[in-house]
Design an enzyme around this catalytic site. Structure first.
Site, mmCIF file in Angstrom:
data_model
loop_
_atom_site.group_PDB
_atom_site.id
_atom_site.type_symbol
_atom_site.label_atom_id
_atom_site.label_comp_id
_atom_site.label_asym_id
_atom_site.label_seq_id
_atom_site.Cartn_x
_atom_site.Cartn_y
_atom_site.Cartn_z
ATOM 1 N N HIS A 18 0.818 -1.212 0.000
ATOM 2 C CA HIS A 18 0.000 0.000 0.000
ATOM 3 C C HIS A 18 0.854 1.266 0.000
ATOM 4 O O HIS A 18 0.602 2.216 -0.761
ATOM 5 C CB HIS A 18 -0.930 -0.019 1.220
ATOM 6 C CG HIS A 18 -1.745 1.229 1.365
ATOM 7 N ND1 HIS A 18 -1.307 2.330 2.081
ATOM 8 C CD2 HIS A 18 -2.972 1.555 0.878
ATOM 9 C CE1 HIS A 18 -2.225 3.280 2.031
ATOM 10 N NE2 HIS A 18 -3.243 2.833 1.315
ATOM 11 N N LEU A 28 4.300 1.639 -0.479
ATOM 12 C CA LEU A 28 5.432 1.797 -1.393
ATOM 13 C C LEU A 28 4.998 2.154 -2.806
ATOM 14 O O LEU A 28 5.825 2.574 -3.618
ATOM 15 C CB LEU A 28 6.267 0.513 -1.426
ATOM 16 C CG LEU A 28 7.054 0.168 -0.173
ATOM 17 C CD1 LEU A 28 7.930 -1.041 -0.428
ATOM 18 C CD2 LEU A 28 7.909 1.351 0.260
ATOM 19 N N ASN A 74 6.249 12.153 18.451
ATOM 20 C CA ASN A 74 4.997 12.610 17.852
ATOM 21 C C ASN A 74 4.518 13.898 18.521
ATOM 22 O O ASN A 74 4.047 14.827 17.856
ATOM 23 C CB ASN A 74 3.925 11.520 17.997
ATOM 24 C CG ASN A 74 2.640 11.872 17.292
ATOM 25 O OD1 ASN A 74 2.517 11.749 16.078
ATOM 26 N ND2 ASN A 74 1.647 12.332 18.059
ATOM 27 N N LEU A 110 6.467 16.116 20.040
ATOM 28 C CA LEU A 110 7.369 17.204 19.638
ATOM 29 C C LEU A 110 7.064 17.692 18.224
ATOM 30 O O LEU A 110 7.159 18.891 17.922
ATOM 31 C CB LEU A 110 8.815 16.726 19.710
ATOM 32 C CG LEU A 110 9.435 16.595 21.112
ATOM 33 C CD1 LEU A 110 10.795 15.937 21.036
ATOM 34 C CD2 LEU A 110 9.538 17.977 21.765
ATOM 35 N N TYR A 144 4.343 18.062 16.656
ATOM 36 C CA TYR A 144 3.174 18.932 16.495
ATOM 37 C C TYR A 144 3.052 19.972 17.598
ATOM 38 O O TYR A 144 2.002 20.575 17.772
ATOM 39 C CB TYR A 144 1.906 18.073 16.435
ATOM 40 C CG TYR A 144 1.983 17.078 15.316
ATOM 41 C CD1 TYR A 144 2.014 17.506 13.993
ATOM 42 C CD2 TYR A 144 2.122 15.727 15.580
ATOM 43 C CE1 TYR A 144 2.141 16.601 12.960
ATOM 44 C CE2 TYR A 144 2.242 14.809 14.561
ATOM 45 C CZ TYR A 144 2.254 15.257 13.245
ATOM 46 O OH TYR A 144 2.395 14.358 12.228
ATOM 47 N N ASP A 192 1.264 17.258 24.680
ATOM 48 C CA ASP A 192 1.794 18.405 23.946
ATOM 49 C C ASP A 192 0.759 19.525 24.000
ATOM 50 O O ASP A 192 -0.340 19.361 24.537
ATOM 51 C CB ASP A 192 2.137 18.030 22.500
ATOM 52 C CG ASP A 192 0.923 17.567 21.716
ATOM 53 O OD1 ASP A 192 -0.049 18.338 21.596
ATOM 54 O OD2 ASP A 192 0.936 16.409 21.220
ATOM 55 N N ARG A 228 -2.870 9.486 9.140
ATOM 56 C CA ARG A 228 -2.423 10.861 9.346
ATOM 57 C C ARG A 228 -3.624 11.778 9.336
ATOM 58 O O ARG A 228 -4.540 11.623 8.520
ATOM 59 C CB ARG A 228 -1.435 11.287 8.251
ATOM 60 C CG ARG A 228 -0.095 10.593 8.317
ATOM 61 C CD ARG A 228 0.849 11.112 7.254
ATOM 62 N NE ARG A 228 0.405 10.728 5.916
ATOM 63 C CZ ARG A 228 0.805 9.628 5.289
ATOM 64 N NH1 ARG A 228 1.655 8.809 5.876
ATOM 65 N NH2 ARG A 228 0.373 9.350 4.079
#
Length: 405
Positions: free
Chosen positions: A181, A183, A293, A295, A297, A321, A340
């Protein structure tokens, strides 16, 4: 002749007289066949008065077996010498006399065979059917039992083997699906960049693009291998007594430079007094991916807070965060591979979406949980780890081995 028969005949005579002896002898004749008599010391039958002295053995003999007129005579004298018990077995066997006993033996054997079928054969057949289901591709097939014998041990050994094979096969299938998926797009761009390099006068720019795509593919493959290791073969894991607080301090120390480059602060509060049983490298990966993760954002001049706490049975790590957070409807998806959030994460700034997935699978290996919630502002990820997972208690036998942390 057994003493019991003689004594019972004597008791019948003492309590009921000749009539009682006659009834006892008839019952004995019916059960065993032949003829039975109780004679006095002179050889006279106490029931009929018939002289049967010829059936008594010679002087000085207490009991005997002899043949008289072609018949077997079994005799036994009472202890006081007052009576003789005489038995004349039937000349032909009478097997029907023992039919009730035969039926009893056959019934007992039938019950034993039924018990063996229920207790031994049936469980083995059920286990065989489960193994066949697993062999046909049903990876969820298991045989649960509470037995503590060899069959129970065999069933539990099969369950453990099936669990391990299912995990390995599922991991392999997911790896292949993820690779195919993810690559597809970078390989297509790489092919396009190669064509562009051949025809473009600015080959340096085209080669830079090829290098970026190669770096991205290399990083992706590395992450995919790591995520497969996190959920793969249990035998490859190196469990030991782990000082989780020290692991977290090491991870924070490693990420301080990245935090300074982003102009962020790393703040650690709380403490973990007791160690846990786990794989130090997997735990380091889990905490490190969540921290990186956070850091990634976090806005400049903000803090990433790492909070440590513990209960009677668990160790808790919270990483928060002060970034944009995640919409509520997407919170349940951020631990999926390659996920994402569109508005804040892309392939340039947000990685490839495997960090939190690796963290989740590493935590699950330790039978822990990892959750995320919006802290408003920012995102807070909580990792809860049992200090001694139930399936790893047996490993406490190896506590004499040096820890790797």
């Amino acid at each position: 002749m057994p003493n019991r028969d003689m004594e019972e005949a004597r008791q019948a005579l003492d309590h009921g007289g000749p009539a009682a002896v006659a009834a006892y002898m008839q019952r004995t004749n019916r059960i065993f066949g032949g003829s039975h008599y109780l004679l006095n010391s002179a050889g006279v039958d106490v029931v009929s008065g018939q002289d049967l002295s010829n059936l008594i053995p010679g002087a000085g003999v207490v009991e005997g077996r002899q043949r008289r007129a072609g018949k077997l005579v079994i005799s036994r004298r009472t202890a006081d010498g007052a009576y003789w018990f005489i038995a004349l077995p039937p000349t032909r066997p009478r097997p029907w006399v023992f039919y009730p006993y035969y039926l009893l033996v056959i019934g007992a054997i039938g019950i034993l065979c039924w018990a063996a079928a229920v207790w031994l054969v049936s469980p083995i057949r059920n286990l065989t059917a489960t193994v066949e289901r697993f062999g046909r591709g049903d990876l969820s097939a298991r045989r649960h039992t509470r037995r503590r014998d060899e069959i129970g041990y065999l069933a539990r050994a099969f369950n453990e083997t099936a669990e391990r094979l299912e995990r390995l096969l599922t991991s392999e299938r997911r790896l292949l699906a993820d690779i195919s998926h993810e690559l597809r797009s970078p390989l297509a761009r790489l092919k396009f960049a190669v064509r562009l390099a051949r025809s473009s006068p600015d080959q340096g720019h085209a080669l830079d693009r090829i290098e970026r795509d190669v770096d991205r593919i290399t990083f992706m493959v590395s992450e995919l291998v790591e995520i497969t290791r996190a959920e793969g073969d249990p035998e490859a894991r190196k469990f030991a007594i782990v000082d989780l607080e020290q692991v977290i301090k090491d991870v924070v120390s490693e990420e301080r430079l990245a935090a300074e480059l982003r102009k962020c602060r790393l703040q650690v509060s709380g403490q973990l007094e007791r160690p846990l049983w786990g794989d130090p490298e997997l735990l380091r990966r889990a905490v490190g991916n969540v921290l990186r993760n956070a850091l990634r954002y976090s806005p400049s001049h903000s803090a990433v807070e790492v909070t440590l706490a513990e209960t009677a049975d668990t160790s808790i790590v919270e990483i928060r965060d002060h970034g944009p957070g995640v919409s509520e409807e997407l919170l349940s998806q951020i631990f999926k591979p390659f996920f994402r959030v569109e508005e804040s994460r892309d392939t340039n700034s947000g990685g490839i979406g495997l960090g939190l997935s690796i963290a989740m699978r590493a935590v699950q290996v330790h039978q822990g949980t990892i959750t995320a919630e919006n802290a408003k502002p920012g995102l807070k990820v909580q990792i809860v780890l049992p200090r001694l997972p139930s399936t790893e208690k047996v490993a406490m036998q190896t506590l004499n081995k040096p820890a790797s942390v």
